[in-house]
Design an enzyme around this catalytic site. Sequence first.
Site, short mmCIF file in Angstrom:
data_model
loop_
_atom_site.label_atom_id
_atom_site.label_comp_id
_atom_site.label_asym_id
_atom_site.label_seq_id
_atom_site.Cartn_x
_atom_site.Cartn_y
_atom_site.Cartn_z
N THR A 184 -8.20 4.67 -1.58
CA THR A 184 -9.47 4.02 -1.91
C THR A 184 -10.60 4.56 -1.05
OG1 THR A 184 -8.36 1.98 -2.60
CG2 THR A 184 -10.67 1.80 -1.97
N ARG A 185 -10.33 4.75 0.23
CA ARG A 185 -11.36 5.27 1.13
C ARG A 185 -11.76 6.70 0.75
NH1 ARG A 185 -10.20 2.54 7.04
NH2 ARG A 185 -9.33 0.60 6.24
N THR A 221 -16.18 3.72 8.50
CA THR A 221 -15.01 3.21 9.21
C THR A 221 -15.23 1.72 9.46
OG1 THR A 221 -13.66 3.28 11.22
CG2 THR A 221 -15.97 3.81 11.48
N CYS A 251 -6.88 -6.18 17.40
CA CYS A 251 -7.55 -5.17 16.57
C CYS A 251 -9.01 -5.51 16.35
CB CYS A 251 -6.82 -5.03 15.24
SG CYS A 251 -5.13 -4.44 15.40
N ASN A 292 -7.16 0.93 1.14
CA ASN A 292 -6.10 1.85 1.57
C ASN A 292 -6.66 3.27 1.64
OD1 ASN A 292 -5.97 3.00 -1.09
ND2 ASN A 292 -4.55 1.39 -1.73
N LYS A 331 -0.35 0.76 15.47
CA LYS A 331 -1.76 0.58 15.78
C LYS A 331 -2.32 -0.70 15.15
CE LYS A 331 -3.80 3.34 12.00
NZ LYS A 331 -4.61 2.26 11.41
N ASP A 332 -1.60 -1.26 14.17
CA ASP A 332 -2.05 -2.48 13.52
C ASP A 332 -1.47 -3.74 14.15
OD1 ASP A 332 -3.45 -0.91 11.71
OD2 ASP A 332 -1.86 -0.95 10.21
N SER A 388 0.84 -1.20 0.00
CA SER A 388 0.00 0.00 0.00
C SER A 388 0.88 1.24 0.00
CB SER A 388 -0.91 0.01 1.22
OG SER A 388 -0.19 0.35 2.39
N ARG A 425 -13.45 -0.26 3.85
CA ARG A 425 -12.15 -0.92 3.77
C ARG A 425 -11.36 -0.36 2.60
NH1 ARG A 425 -10.72 -6.62 3.79
NH2 ARG A 425 -8.75 -5.49 3.81
N LEU A 465 -13.54 -1.16 14.90
CA LEU A 465 -14.50 -1.33 15.99
C LEU A 465 -14.31 -0.27 17.06
CD1 LEU A 465 -14.62 -5.21 16.44
CD2 LEU A 465 -16.24 -3.74 15.25
N ARG A 466 -13.06 0.13 17.29
CA ARG A 466 -12.78 1.18 18.27
C ARG A 466 -13.47 2.48 17.87
NH1 ARG A 466 -9.54 5.43 17.91
NH2 ARG A 466 -8.72 4.66 15.93
N ARG A 467 -13.33 2.86 16.62
CA ARG A 467 -13.98 4.09 16.15
C ARG A 467 -15.50 3.94 16.16
NH1 ARG A 467 -9.64 4.53 11.27
NH2 ARG A 467 -8.05 5.79 12.34
#
Length: 303
Positions: A152-153, A125, A239, A149, A81-82, A12, A147, A128-130
């Site tokens: 794409t979003r 998004t 995650c 990159n 974070k990942d 990515s 979903r 799950l956290r967001r």
Amino acid sequence: MNREVRIATRKSPLALWQAEHVALRLRTVHPGLTVQLLPMVTEGDRITGSLTNVGGKGLFIKELESAILEGRADIAVHSMKDMPADLPSGLVIGAALERADPRDAIVSASYASLAALRHGARVGTSSLRRQSQLRHARPDLEILALRGNVETRLRKLDAGDFDAIVLAVAGLERLGLGARIREKLGADQMLPAVGQGVIGIECRDESEMRKLLQPLEHAATRTCLDAERAFSARLGGSCQSPIAAYAHLACDRLKLRGLVGSPDGAQVVADAIEGALTESTVLGTALAERVLAAGAQGVLWGS
């Protein structure tokens, strides 16, 4: 330095930016070092649907880790974070680079802030956290899966599929897309993911490689990262869990905030702790114990 370092990375644009950034840093601190990128397609890249029930973001990591363990690569560069709370045996985070902005961002063509979003606005998004924190703050919003990159979003947003999307500030700014940000959400609005904004370098637990990576280590970032990851680890965090934590240093003290929420946002358990810089992992674990005692266990495991 007459040696070669091979960096395993996803393909990515953001992952390649991060790998190139680490490569440049390594060449700068070790003149003569040869650094080669090994771009890879991971299982997470190949799956087009939701990752929640098939392994979460760890699916973006395991092929890179296999390349290190099998000797095809020397290091892998990650957005921390990942990264799951637990690493495979024999691997460590050899260096944590200085943290960039850890906040989440509202990106929208029509709305200037989270508060300004219309009733029933469609927000994209897949975190799950967001989702949990958005639904807790604004139960009226329609939260939709998003979903792909960063580019794409953004294309899906621009096509009108969403009224707004939520992305990490650090990722947008690293890609030169900071102008797309309408609002940076403070920790009081949305607590970041564990390690958000931190680039980590994973390697085999060998003294030579750890010594080579040491000049890239940022001590204050590592202290905060250790506290956040200890919080997540004690909770059995991945995650796939709506877990958030953010640590920062203030007046030679470590301050840590942590949160556990249900995916629907109906239940949120949050707390904070502070202590000595030398006790980062102890503080992270202690805060996790506190939120568990306050009801987070039932939120996480439905008991």
